[in-house]
Design a protein around this motif. Structure first.
Motif, PDB file in Angstrom:
ATOM      1  N   ASN A 205       0.812  -1.214   0.000  1.00  0.00           N
ATOM      2  CA  ASN A 205       0.000   0.000   0.000  1.00  0.00           C
ATOM      3  C   ASN A 205       0.845   1.264   0.000  1.00  0.00           C
ATOM      4  O   ASN A 205       0.508   2.252  -0.657  1.00  0.00           O
ATOM      5  CB  ASN A 205      -0.932  -0.014   1.210  1.00  0.00           C
ATOM      6  N   HIS A 206       1.923   1.242   0.758  1.00  0.00           N
ATOM      7  CA  HIS A 206       2.835   2.386   0.775  1.00  0.00           C
ATOM      8  C   HIS A 206       4.161   1.964   1.389  1.00  0.00           C
ATOM      9  O   HIS A 206       4.295   0.861   1.921  1.00  0.00           O
ATOM     10  CB  HIS A 206       2.244   3.579   1.531  1.00  0.00           C
TER      11      HIS A 206
ATOM     12  N   GLU B 215       4.888   7.335   3.360  1.00  0.00           N
ATOM     13  CA  GLU B 215       4.567   7.873   4.678  1.00  0.00           C
ATOM     14  C   GLU B 215       5.834   8.484   5.267  1.00  0.00           C
ATOM     15  O   GLU B 215       6.915   7.911   5.168  1.00  0.00           O
ATOM     16  CB  GLU B 215       4.048   6.770   5.592  1.00  0.00           C
TER      17      GLU B 215
ATOM     18  N   HIS C 170      10.074   1.596   6.504  1.00  0.00           N
ATOM     19  CA  HIS C 170       9.148   0.469   6.451  1.00  0.00           C
ATOM     20  C   HIS C 170       8.514   0.260   5.081  1.00  0.00           C
ATOM     21  O   HIS C 170       8.535   1.135   4.215  1.00  0.00           O
ATOM     22  CB  HIS C 170       8.057   0.613   7.511  1.00  0.00           C
TER      23      HIS C 170
ATOM     24  N   HIS D 211       4.657  -1.219   3.926  1.00  0.00           N
ATOM     25  CA  HIS D 211       3.364  -1.477   4.554  1.00  0.00           C
ATOM     26  C   HIS D 211       2.464  -2.261   3.590  1.00  0.00           C
ATOM     27  O   HIS D 211       2.072  -1.767   2.545  1.00  0.00           O
ATOM     28  CB  HIS D 211       2.691  -0.160   4.934  1.00  0.00           C
TER      29      HIS D 211
ATOM     30  N   VAL E 158       4.187  -6.868  12.941  1.00  0.00           N
ATOM     31  CA  VAL E 158       5.281  -6.431  12.080  1.00  0.00           C
ATOM     32  C   VAL E 158       6.329  -7.533  12.039  1.00  0.00           C
ATOM     33  O   VAL E 158       6.364  -8.418  12.898  1.00  0.00           O
ATOM     34  CB  VAL E 158       5.928  -5.120  12.581  1.00  0.00           C
TER      35      VAL E 158
ATOM     36  N   GLN F 111      11.302  -2.444   8.430  1.00  0.00           N
ATOM     37  CA  GLN F 111      10.223  -3.102   9.162  1.00  0.00           C
ATOM     38  C   GLN F 111       9.079  -3.347   8.187  1.00  0.00           C
ATOM     39  O   GLN F 111       8.611  -2.429   7.503  1.00  0.00           O
ATOM     40  CB  GLN F 111       9.738  -2.232  10.321  1.00  0.00           C
TER      41      GLN F 111
ATOM     42  N   ARG G 156       5.263  -4.042   7.756  1.00  0.00           N
ATOM     43  CA  ARG G 156       4.037  -3.824   8.526  1.00  0.00           C
ATOM     44  C   ARG G 156       2.849  -4.383   7.743  1.00  0.00           C
ATOM     45  O   ARG G 156       2.849  -4.378   6.512  1.00  0.00           O
ATOM     46  CB  ARG G 156       3.844  -2.338   8.823  1.00  0.00           C
TER      47      ARG G 156
ATOM     48  N   ASN H 248      -1.462  -4.478   7.476  1.00  0.00           N
ATOM     49  CA  ASN H 248      -2.801  -4.031   7.826  1.00  0.00           C
ATOM     50  C   ASN H 248      -3.828  -4.821   7.046  1.00  0.00           C
ATOM     51  O   ASN H 248      -3.556  -5.296   5.935  1.00  0.00           O
ATOM     52  CB  ASN H 248      -2.979  -2.539   7.532  1.00  0.00           C
TER      53      ASN H 248
END
Length: 280
Positions: free
Chosen positions: A93-94, A143, A158, A160, A191, A198, A200, A202
């Protein structure tokens, strides 16, 4: 949200860390460390200006643009890829950077004509001041988070993922096993910590599109012993997307795809050569 190409940022946004700080973190027991994002951009010059203005250093290994940040390379080769579709809507996603002062960096970007989205909404009203979002001209969402204690203006942090809720624990386990990551939680979400990044995870309402063919076509892990890492992956039943070979810049490469459609490059990288001092 779309951004306009950077022309310049204030001098304060220039990366001042020593070159050694920008090199990948040491590999872990699985033999990998964070390597790069591959942005299959149809407007290489716009992206090059954006990332150099953000503090990246430009290299041209094999005549191809590569931007270096602390803990990250960004490849801007379109090649035979389509380069269509931003990160939102895909399994990645990002991606994310950490800066030393979000509001200071945001002000600099806005002054340069860049569209910046604010941080998340606060329960008490307003938006987080330690978070913001920026997109590349072709839709790679980044981000921007804050760590006032860090000694460099900006560094990689990171990746994500967005996956259906039932798939999240499977993905966490897969990345931890395949790449030797350490599982943990952040803000009550799982995570996986790997050298230099990292991962992550969602939950998404629906299945997201694979990365292949999108602007962020894949990300890559750097390795010191390509043959050993490939042998281990194949020993775990993971199929290579293509035979081991040489990439456009002479690196030893191959690709795998995770079970959710994320394309991952495995790279043993040649020396980059001298930094290119870009002119504005």
């Amino acid at each position: 949200m779309k951004t306009h190409p950077f022309v310049a940022l204030l001098v304060a946004s220039t990366l001042t860390a020593a070159s050694a700080a920008a090199q990948p973190a040491p590999v872990n027991q699985a033999g990998v460390t964070m390597g790069h994002w591959h942005i299959a951009s149809k407007d290489v010059e716009a992206n090059k200006k954006l990332f150099v203005a953000m503090g990246g250093k430009l290299f041209m290994p094999g005549g191809q643009p590569l931007i270096m940040f602390p803990g990250l390379y960004i490849s801007l080769i379109l090649g035979n890829e389509k380069g269509e579709g931003g990160t939102v809507g895909s399994v990645v996603n990002h991606v994310g950077f950490i800066v030393d002062n979000v509001q200071q960096r945001v002000a600099q970007r806005k002054a340069a004509g860049v569209t910046v989205l604010p941080g998340g909404a606060l329960p008490t009203g307003g938006n987080r001041l330690d978070q913001a979002y920026v997109e590349t001209p072709d839709g790679v969402r980044m981000e921007i988070l804050e760590d006032k204690t860090q000694t460099v203006p900006i560094r990689n942090e990171h990746i994500h993922f967005a996956l259906p809720a039932a798939e999240v624990p499977k993905a966490v386990a897969w990345y931890a096993k395949v790449f030797g990551g350490q599982t943990a939680t952040r803000n009550n979400a799982p995570v996986v910590n790997l050298p230099g990044v990292q991962l992550r995870f969602n939950a998404a309402d629906t299945k997201q599109a694979p990365t292949r063919g999108r602007v962020l076509d894949h990300f890559g892990f750097d390795v010191n012993d390509h043959a050993a890492v490939v042998k281990r992956l194949e020993g775990e039943g993971i199929k290579l997307d293509q035979p081991v070979g040489k990439g456009a810049t002479g690196n030893t490469i191959t690709y795998i795809t995770d079970p959710w459609g994320t394309r991952i490059e495995i790279v043993q990288r040649l020396p980059l050569g001298p930094e290119v001092r870009a002119t504005q």
